[in-house]
Scaffold this active site. Structure first.
Site: not given
Ligand code: PMP
Length: 407
Positions: A204, A227
């Site tokens: 993240q 991501k």
């Protein structure tokens, strides 16, 4: 004034022009996966329509070109995270695959009965289960670093948990549920003083801030290409050369060998030792376009813009009566999780979806953390640089409308 021209950036992401349930898409599920810029889509299309060939094996033109491009991405990743050596960058199938590789291989080599693995209470299941599995196999133990009510790791507790039995600290850089960005540099320093190695789950954080593995001095870093605007099915395991050299292969097969006989097989050098079988070639090659894209925008510009947007979203969301934020760390990045009193997050998510607003609801693969906060699920809006204040306003309006309907 932001250094990013967000209106222009939005033109680069074709999916932002689509509609969902008859409404323009407001995509706020970036922590789950990011949309893809045209440069990535074009590179995938080019490879799949003109350049298909296997890497490493052939001497024909396309195979040589593919191999060169495949290795150029590795150099791009090396530069992006400032790894000392290019062979410290290992291609995997994703973060989950990278942690499984790490837990198995590191565990096989370095874990013994009675050893400890420290994990924080805010870990994604991907950074819990592989360690539990190897701990069980080796007679080692998983020990948990607590998280306080604001959603921060309690550093005093962490210091107390460090002891000579701790061989590995595996910790998330930015929590996919709380948004907390952990003080990993400090944690790594403390772990090293204790003789422990550290793995950072960068799933993240990689898209939202500059990561320098030499500056952090982490022993391992893992993340997923999908991501950070790249394709699915590809992840990175960075590891310090001396550790990777000591660790045994994770999977056996083609490309990872030096010589095979039925009596004994010898293994290839890094990085191939950890890359058995035909890799995700188109994905790897296209991933370079994603890295080039974010580097052109500038990681610091991305960080500043996204933090401004998150601050705006937080203050607007707090104005809605009955909202409880999950995670209120001062180090939050990209993620805004919440529950609305009297409403199940899934019902809220469904009604937002009907209005074209894509958020995520559920336990976000962090069930122990849900338990810590006394909930079973929450709603999560997650932001990136192509989101705007108008997206935030659409989210708030959609929540208010859902509230009218549900309460
Ligand atoms: N760790 C964190 C913090 C994540 O957010 C995720 C994805 N939600 C993962 C690990 C697993 O990543 P992947 O599913 O791409 O393997």
């Amino acid at each position: 004034m932001s250094a990013l021209n967000v209106e222009k950036i939005r033109e680069d992401f074709p999916q932002l022009k689509t509609t969902v349930n008859g409404r323009p898409l407001v995509y706020l599920d970036n922590a789950a996966t990011t949309l893809k810029p045209k440069v990535v889509i074009d590179q995938m299309t080019k490879h799949l329509s003109q350049d298909v060939a296997n890497v490493h094996r052939g001497i024909h033109t396309l195979s040589e070109m593919g191999t060169r491009q495949f290795e150029e991405t590795r150099i791009a990743v090396q530069n992006f995270i400032n790894a000392r050596e290019v062979h410290e960058v290992i291609y995997t199938k994703g973060t989950t695959d990278a942690i499984n590789l790490l837990a198995n291989s590191f565990g096989e080599r370095f874990l013994n009965a009675g050893d400890e693995i420290l994990l924080s209470q805010m870990e994604h299941h991907s950074n819990i289960v592989p360690w539990q599995m190897i701990a069980e196999k080796k007679g080692a133990k998983v020990v948990v670093i607590p998280v306080n009510d604001k959603g921060d790791i309690v550093l005093e507790d962490y210091k107390k948990l460090l002891n000579p039995k701790v061989k590995m600290v595996s910790v998330v850089h930015t929590s996919n549920t709380l948004g907390t960005t952990n003080p990993v540099k400090e944690m790594i320093k403390l772990a090293h003083a204790n003789g422990s190695k550290v793995a950072v789950d960068g799933a993240q954080s990689i898209a939202h801030q500059k990561i320098d593995v030499q500056d952090l001095d982490c022993d391992f870093l893992v993340f997923s290409a999908h991501k950070i605007y790249g394709p699915n099915g590809l992840g990175i395991l960075y590891g310090k050369e001396e550790l990777l050299n000591e660790m045994p292969p994770y999977q056996g097969g083609g490309a990872m060998i030096s010589e095979v006989t039925f009596e004994k097989t010898t293994y290839n050098i890094l990085p191939n030792k950890f890359e058995a079988g035909t890799p995700a070639i188109a994905e790897v090659i296209a991933f370079k376009a994603a890295i080039d894209y974010v580097q052109k925008l500038g990681m610091d510009n991305i960080y500043n813009y996204e933090h401004e947007l998150l601050a705006y979203a937080t203050s607007e969301l707090k104005k809605i009566a009955g909202i409880r934020l999950i995670g209120e760390s001062e180090t939050k990045s990209g993620v805004l999780s919440f529950v609305l009193e009297g409403v199940h997050p899934h019902d809220l998510g469904t009604l937002l979806d009907k209005q074209g607003v894509a958020i995520r609801t559920g336990h976000h693969c962090t069930q122990p953390l849900m338990k810590r906060f006394g909930i079973t699920a929450c709603a999560r809006a997650s932001f990136t640089f192509y989101n705007t204040k108008a997206d935030v306003d659409a989210l708030i309006a959609a929540i208010n409308k859902a509230k009218e309907f549900l309460l």
